[in-house]
Design a protein around this motif. Sequence first.
Motif, PDB file in Angstrom:
ATOM      1  N   THR A  77       0.816  -1.209   0.000  1.00 48.22           N
ATOM      2  CA  THR A  77       0.000   0.000   0.000  1.00 48.22           C
ATOM      3  C   THR A  77       0.849   1.257   0.000  1.00 48.22           C
ATOM      4  O   THR A  77       1.960   1.275   0.548  1.00 48.22           O
ATOM      5  CB  THR A  77      -0.953   0.017   1.215  1.00 48.22           C
ATOM      6  N   GLY A  78       0.314   2.314  -0.577  1.00 47.32           N
ATOM      7  CA  GLY A  78       0.999   3.605  -0.596  1.00 47.32           C
ATOM      8  C   GLY A  78       0.784   4.426   0.649  1.00 47.32           C
ATOM      9  O   GLY A  78       1.354   5.515   0.781  1.00 47.32           O
ATOM     10  N   ASP A  79      -0.050   3.932   1.570  1.00 40.83           N
ATOM     11  CA  ASP A  79      -0.309   4.628   2.832  1.00 40.83           C
ATOM     12  C   ASP A  79       0.480   3.986   3.968  1.00 40.83           C
ATOM     13  O   ASP A  79       0.897   2.829   3.873  1.00 40.83           O
ATOM     14  CB  ASP A  79      -1.795   4.543   3.213  1.00 40.83           C
ATOM     15  N   ALA A  80       0.627   4.736   5.053  1.00 44.39           N
ATOM     16  CA  ALA A  80       1.041   4.111   6.306  1.00 44.39           C
ATOM     17  C   ALA A  80      -0.066   3.145   6.730  1.00 44.39           C
ATOM     18  O   ALA A  80      -1.228   3.307   6.342  1.00 44.39           O
ATOM     19  CB  ALA A  80       1.272   5.181   7.368  1.00 44.39           C
ATOM     20  N   TYR A  81       0.281   2.160   7.512  1.00 39.90           N
ATOM     21  CA  TYR A  81      -0.690   1.130   7.912  1.00 39.90           C
ATOM     22  C   TYR A  81      -1.566   1.641   9.044  1.00 39.90           C
ATOM     23  O   TYR A  81      -1.112   1.840  10.173  1.00 39.90           O
ATOM     24  CB  TYR A  81       0.047  -0.145   8.322  1.00 39.90           C
TER      25      TYR A  81
END
Length: 702
Positions: A25-29
């Motif tokens: 994913t391109g986001d923080a978790y």
Amino acid sequence: MPFLPLTKNEMTERGWDKPDFVLVTGDAYVDHPSFGTAIISRVLENAGYRVCILSQPQTDADYLRYPTPRLGFLVNGGNIDSMVAHYTAAKKTRSDDAYTAGGKAGARPDRAVITYCRNLRRLYGDVFIAIGGLEASLRRFAHYDYWDDAVRPSILIDSTANLLMYGMGEKHVVEIANRLAAGESVQTMTDILGTCYALPSKDYQYSSETPTRECPAFEVVSAPTKEGKIAYAKSCKMQQEEHDAVRGKRVIQRHGSLIFVQNPPMPPLSTEEMDAVYSLPFMRTYHPSYEPLGGVPGIEEVQFSIIHNRGCYGACNFCSLAYHQGRTISCRSHDSVLEEAKKITEMPNFKGYIHDVGGPTANFRAPSCKAQLKRGVCADKKCLAPTLCPAAEVSHEDYLALLKKMRDLPKIKKVFIRSGIRFDYLIADKNEEFFKELVTHHVSGQLKVAPEHCSENVLKQMGKPPVSVYNRFKKRFYELTEEVGKKQYLVPYLMSSHPGSTPMDAIELALFLKKEGMHPEQVQDFYPTPGTVSTCMFYTGLNPYTMEEVYVPRTAKEKAEQRALLQYFRPENREIVRAALLKAGRGDLIGSGKHCLIPAERYIGATGGKNTAQPRLKDKNGKPVIPTRTAAEAAAKRAEKQRFGAKSANRSDKSLTESPQSAERFAKSGRHEKLKSVPTAKGGKPVKSFTKFSAGKPKTKR
């Protein structure tokens, strides 16, 4: 239940030798149901699969963090398109990223889905890769890319992934996982609803049993010609029409020697299925490893918020939600929502306030009409715009009943609604009970609504109702607010430079704001994001539904002018507004008249008499442009001539008009007594000396 593994150590602590899936994913978790990564990973976990999270990988070592997954990789770009995350509508690099630890920009690459997949393919070879999320969903066909200013191929082909999941992916991903676990080859997974795949043209099999429509080929729609843009507009219309789970057909598009195939949409989740998803053991916050970095700012808006529905039949042309989630409304049961509210009240930092009970449109709890469930949403018209469909069923009873139950829960002080309220739907409800309850209990001082514009032409291109509907809503909102004795305000979302917005439309909006006494602090310049009808208009100059030509503000200069007009009241915008008004032939809006947007050019400021004016504007021949004098200014000029004589009157253009007082009021104020040579009456001696004034004090004599 703890967070899913974010590192190899966390994986081995669970006793796993390898994961079934690695979700990139391109986001923080963030393990919260407002984040797609959290939902998909928890759904797979609930189905019995081992899932590890690979958040924002940057180096080969990051990609190789886990052993090769047993079934494959799942890739998304994050909660929003990675290009939108990186750049403003003016294509300037953003300095922050709400979905990254510490809010710092730069942790994800441009075109994150493509970058991640190509790196996985390079490092892992012929491994299974499926892409999903907003970035993949909206870029599934050949699409105009604002940052390249060109049409790019399907992201499935660009990324080299095996499958693309569009829309909300819970059903898709479990079916894919089950079939992979059963040993099925990905080459045979060509019948999964809500997915897309590509294959050589020679291998594609037409079937009379599967209704199919073919879009113009990538090579056609990507040609920067009139014919290419017409083909692109037709392609856009077809894709929008077939995005329906009841009547949607298979859609194909050729890309060179390949054929891109989109299967019909996956049906939306039923109420029971949605309840099951939102009952999963989300931690409702970010992974603890981000705490030393300052946490993940994106959680702040949603941590104490609840999503109760999906889908939006409002389907504004500039919004991607209808093309992603669909126009059919699905919702959770009251018990499911209340159970989540109870969990929120047990959180240690909960202060008693539910920030939102909403969704794409907060006040939708059912399809707009029962016929949608049998025949699907209408392909050729919208439910709410330009007017409410006669078949639409308007009711807020179920939503209001849910809110009342939530207000009665222990530990809850207030329940607010902060996501979008569809005001045209609200005002169409003949029963005002919800409206009154909204004003009394569910507004946190300000209510966000989205009229977007006031020009009928622009609203038509947006797919929004006429501004008269907003005016009726606003009037009743303030009447009800006064009745309950509160001070509450509407915060209107407004958009500049949308396709269809001419310079005169932008000026009309500025005059509307002035008339209404509105000073918007935040406005949105139209952003051509992938997959929307408005982006098609921006690229082609055509409305894909009517094929009529549409005016498009394209240049950075014109977009800046239209944006500045929405905030004409800011001093830093005056020169750009002045230029826009003069170019449009509306110099009558420059001056001190009550209808004017900005004051006339200033020559003597409150800085002790220094010339603080910007250089005079010039026309195309290089001659100075003199702003048109308004009737009020002309009257003040004549009064000054009578009082002071011609010389002083000439000079008043450069000094006295800076004051909010007219020349006549200036004369009556008595300040003229400070002049060194004062005319005694009509026909008095010409003024030969003059004292400059700043804040009422005499300065240098001349």
